[in-house]
Design a protein around this motif. Structure first.
Motif, PDB file in Angstrom:
ATOM      1  N   ILE A 255      64.652  70.411  75.189  1.00 25.24           N
ATOM      2  CA  ILE A 255      64.661  69.883  76.826  1.00 25.24           C
ATOM      3  C   ILE A 255      63.368  70.325  77.387  1.00 25.24           C
ATOM      4  O   ILE A 255      62.744  69.587  78.200  1.00 25.24           O
ATOM      5  N   ALA A 256      63.286  71.556  77.325  1.00 28.97           N
ATOM      6  CA  ALA A 256      62.357  72.311  78.021  1.00 28.97           C
ATOM      7  C   ALA A 256      60.821  71.873  77.638  1.00 28.97           C
ATOM      8  O   ALA A 256      59.995  72.085  78.664  1.00 28.97           O
ATOM      9  N   GLN A 257      60.717  71.060  76.680  1.00 26.23           N
ATOM     10  CA  GLN A 257      59.143  70.689  76.431  1.00 26.23           C
ATOM     11  C   GLN A 257      58.921  69.498  77.365  1.00 26.23           C
ATOM     12  O   GLN A 257      57.660  69.014  77.453  1.00 26.23           O
ATOM     13  N   HIS A 258      59.896  68.860  78.046  1.00 23.81           N
ATOM     14  CA  HIS A 258      59.576  67.941  79.084  1.00 23.81           C
ATOM     15  C   HIS A 258      59.348  68.451  80.389  1.00 23.81           C
ATOM     16  O   HIS A 258      59.054  67.812  81.254  1.00 23.81           O
ATOM     17  N   ALA A 259      59.835  69.786  80.523  1.00 23.44           N
ATOM     18  CA  ALA A 259      59.310  70.411  81.851  1.00 23.44           C
ATOM     19  C   ALA A 259      58.058  70.444  82.292  1.00 23.44           C
ATOM     20  O   ALA A 259      57.022  70.989  81.463  1.00 23.44           O
ATOM     21  N   ASP A 260      57.512  70.275  83.429  1.00 25.73           N
ATOM     22  CA  ASP A 260      56.373  70.154  83.736  1.00 25.73           C
ATOM     23  C   ASP A 260      56.100  71.478  84.420  1.00 25.73           C
ATOM     24  O   ASP A 260      56.983  72.131  84.941  1.00 25.73           O
TER      25      ASP A 260
ATOM     26  N   HIS B 299      55.044  73.943  87.366  1.00 23.76           N
ATOM     27  CA  HIS B 299      55.271  73.916  88.705  1.00 23.76           C
ATOM     28  C   HIS B 299      54.030  73.507  89.504  1.00 23.76           C
ATOM     29  O   HIS B 299      53.064  74.122  89.312  1.00 23.76           O
TER      30      HIS B 299
ATOM     31  N   MET C 206      52.727  74.405  75.557  1.00 19.09           N
ATOM     32  CA  MET C 206      53.075  74.537  77.158  1.00 19.09           C
ATOM     33  C   MET C 206      53.705  75.888  77.209  1.00 19.09           C
ATOM     34  O   MET C 206      54.593  76.613  76.448  1.00 19.09           O
TER      35      MET C 206
ATOM     36  N   SER D 126      63.301  72.944  86.656  1.00 18.13           N
ATOM     37  CA  SER D 126      61.683  72.308  86.699  1.00 18.13           C
ATOM     38  C   SER D 126      61.739  71.024  86.744  1.00 18.13           C
ATOM     39  O   SER D 126      62.762  70.247  86.618  1.00 18.13           O
ATOM     40  N   ASP D 127      60.536  70.450  87.299  1.00 18.35           N
ATOM     41  CA  ASP D 127      60.242  69.089  87.351  1.00 18.35           C
ATOM     42  C   ASP D 127      60.041  68.563  85.864  1.00 18.35           C
ATOM     43  O   ASP D 127      59.953  69.332  85.039  1.00 18.35           O
ATOM     44  N   GLY D 128      60.408  67.291  85.811  1.00 17.55           N
ATOM     45  CA  GLY D 128      60.399  66.722  84.420  1.00 17.55           C
ATOM     46  C   GLY D 128      61.709  66.383  83.494  1.00 17.55           C
ATOM     47  O   GLY D 128      61.774  65.986  82.383  1.00 17.55           O
ATOM     48  N   ILE D 129      62.483  67.612  83.681  1.00 15.67           N
ATOM     49  CA  ILE D 129      63.461  67.723  82.941  1.00 15.67           C
ATOM     50  C   ILE D 129      64.430  66.378  83.224  1.00 15.67           C
ATOM     51  O   ILE D 129      65.067  65.860  82.300  1.00 15.67           O
TER      52      ILE D 129
ATOM     53  N   SER E  32      65.172  63.657  77.778  1.00 19.30           N
ATOM     54  CA  SER E  32      65.088  64.337  76.587  1.00 19.30           C
ATOM     55  C   SER E  32      66.053  63.591  75.645  1.00 19.30           C
ATOM     56  O   SER E  32      66.926  63.155  75.984  1.00 19.30           O
TER      57      SER E  32
END
Lengths: 117, 224
Positions: free
Chosen positions: A62-67, A69, B1, B11-14, B171
């Protein structure tokens, strides 16, 4: 209120504030640097490897989708002052002062509005 | 990343954008309601405690404690705040901490503020305070009630994330796996949260029992 009770009252407030500052400014250096429960959940399925000094995720998680900040470049980002190592305690104390000011101000306004009505 | 391990919140995007917007609107509406209802909890005597509780939660959240090899946890603070200063003021305390962390320390995404506030302030406080009020009514044990309330509040907050992930998770990780992992880790984090919450609440209650909302409120009910 007797002088004695007033004195005890003051001790409580000062003691509480001192404990808060000691936690943010000192105890925070003892914090575990492992990801917390949520971060760790988002990292399930990935491995963290270091490439050229930066950490990269391999696999699928899932963390790969984290942008990153939006304010990652701000002067206090990641609890450090302009990214300097060892400044976490001071950054923490700044956070305590800001939080106390905002919360105290907001709660004072709410309490005052109540006594107006 | 790159991945920063000092970050503590989502975080944003999750969670995808539409879901984030929905929870953002929900959080703003709920906090407005809390601000309105907090009038009955706050007076000139309790305002300093409410301010210090917010600052205390900010400070203690910096101190991640280990729960498993390679996994840590930190205080969320919902039950602690609600027991000391009341549920509506308590939700505002935790929310202020989350906003300061996101905007000043780049910890917790800005578009994720709605989901983070929903989980840790709204769900964590509601579940924590309800548990504390019920447990304290039956046992009259402040420390034990605070411990149980903190465990339940922490696990409930974690389940908030699972619900958001089910609605708009960006995800393909299986929902069951995420739910199981979040539940297991947050039971352990909840034990740490419970110890910190019980110690803090009991310490304040010993020094100034007149200021502790749960004690004031149960006395009010007993008199009514």
């Amino acid at each position: 209120m007797t002088m004695n009770a007033a004195g005890r009252g003051k001790t409580f407030w000062i003691g509480f504030l001192v404990i808060i500052v000691l936690i943010a400014g000192g105890v925070s250096y003892l914090a575990s640097s492992s990801p917390d429960g949520l971060d760790s959940a988002t990292l399930q399925g990935c491995e963290v490897i270091e490439v050229d000094g930066t950490e990269v995720l391999t696999g699928s998680c899932i963390a790969q989708h984290a942008d990153d900040h939006a304010l990652a470049a701000s002067p206090l980002a990641d609890y450090a002052i302009v990214g300097k190592d060892g400044t976490g305690g001071l950054a923490g104390v700044i956070g305590v002062i800001v939080t106390l000011a905002i919360a105290g101000g907001l709660f004072w306004l709410i309490a005052r509005r109540r006594s107006d009505t | 990343m790159t991945q920063q391990f000092v970050a503590m919140h989502m975080s944003d995007g999750i969670i995808n954008a539409p879901t984030s917007v929905i929870f953002g609107v929900l959080a703003v509406a709920a906090l407005g309601f809390c601000g309105w209802r907090a009038r009955s909890e706050l007076d000139e005597r309790t305002v300093p405690l409410a301010g210090l509780v917010a600052a205390f939660i900010f400070a203690v959240q910096m101190v991640n404690f280990p729960i498993l090899p390679g996994v840590s946890g930190h205080l969320l603070g919902g039950a602690l705040a609600a027991i000391l200063v009341g549920p509506f003021t308590g939700a505002l305390c935790v929310s202020i901490v989350l906003v300061v962390q996101s905007l000043l320390f780049a910890d917790g995404g800005i578009t994720a503020l709605g989901t983070n506030i929903t989980n840790m302030s709204l769900i964590g406080v509601a579940a924590g305070y309800a548990t504390a009020a019920i447990t304290y009514t039956f046992t009259k044990q402040l420390g034990a009630s605070a411990f149980v309330a903190a465990v339940i509040g922490t696990v409930a907050a974690a389940m908030g994330f699972v619900i958001e992930y089910a609605i708009g998770g960006a995800s393909s990780a299986s929902l069951a796996a995420v739910a199981g992992y979040m539940f297991g880790t947050h039971v352990l984090i909840g034990v740490g949260e419970g110890v910190i919450t019980a110690l803090t609440v009991v310490a304040v209650a010993r020094a100034r029992p007149d200021l502790v909302y749960l004690l004031r409120n149960s006395r009010k009910e007993a008199l009514a």
